[in-house]
Design an enzyme around this catalytic site. Sequence first.
Site, short mmCIF file in Angstrom:
data_model
loop_
_atom_site.label_atom_id
_atom_site.label_comp_id
_atom_site.label_asym_id
_atom_site.label_seq_id
_atom_site.Cartn_x
_atom_site.Cartn_y
_atom_site.Cartn_z
N ASP A 126 -2.05 -0.99 -4.57
CA ASP A 126 -2.75 0.23 -4.19
C ASP A 126 -2.99 1.08 -5.44
O ASP A 126 -2.06 1.40 -6.17
CB ASP A 126 -1.91 1.01 -3.19
CG ASP A 126 -2.66 2.18 -2.59
OD1 ASP A 126 -3.66 2.64 -3.19
OD2 ASP A 126 -2.26 2.64 -1.52
N ASP A 163 1.22 7.99 -7.94
CA ASP A 163 2.37 8.29 -7.10
C ASP A 163 3.71 7.93 -7.74
O ASP A 163 4.68 8.69 -7.64
CB ASP A 163 2.27 7.57 -5.75
CG ASP A 163 1.15 8.11 -4.88
OD1 ASP A 163 0.61 9.19 -5.21
OD2 ASP A 163 0.82 7.44 -3.88
N ARG A 171 0.85 -1.18 0.00
CA ARG A 171 0.00 0.00 0.00
C ARG A 171 0.90 1.24 0.00
O ARG A 171 1.99 1.23 0.56
CB ARG A 171 -0.89 0.01 1.25
CG ARG A 171 -1.73 -1.25 1.43
CD ARG A 171 -2.81 -1.43 0.44
NE ARG A 171 -3.95 -0.59 0.74
CZ ARG A 171 -4.96 -0.44 -0.07
NH1 ARG A 171 -4.97 -1.05 -1.22
NH2 ARG A 171 -5.95 0.33 0.24
N CYS A 172 0.44 2.29 -0.67
CA CYS A 172 1.21 3.54 -0.70
C CYS A 172 1.24 4.14 0.70
O CYS A 172 0.27 4.00 1.42
CB CYS A 172 0.59 4.51 -1.69
SG CYS A 172 1.07 4.11 -3.38
N PRO A 173 2.32 4.74 1.07
CA PRO A 173 3.49 5.14 0.27
C PRO A 173 4.61 4.10 0.21
O PRO A 173 5.68 4.39 -0.30
CB PRO A 173 3.99 6.39 0.99
CG PRO A 173 3.74 6.08 2.43
CD PRO A 173 2.42 5.31 2.44
#
Length: 66
Positions: free
Chosen positions: A29, A35, A2-4
Amino acid sequence: MRCPLPVIELARRIADVPAGGVVRVLADDPAARVDIPAWCRMRHHDFAGSPDVGVYDVRRNAEAPA
């Protein structure tokens, strides 16, 4: 990831790749779609595309800081 986390891991690993080399990031994600290319622009690396859902290729630019 999952980000970040995908971007953080990319930043760590890109330093180990020779100029012109490609890092493949796997992330589930949906935010990674935005991103990772944004990180590439900020760090002056080349976003080499997304050949599949959740797969992002980044080419290390010789002129860019790791």
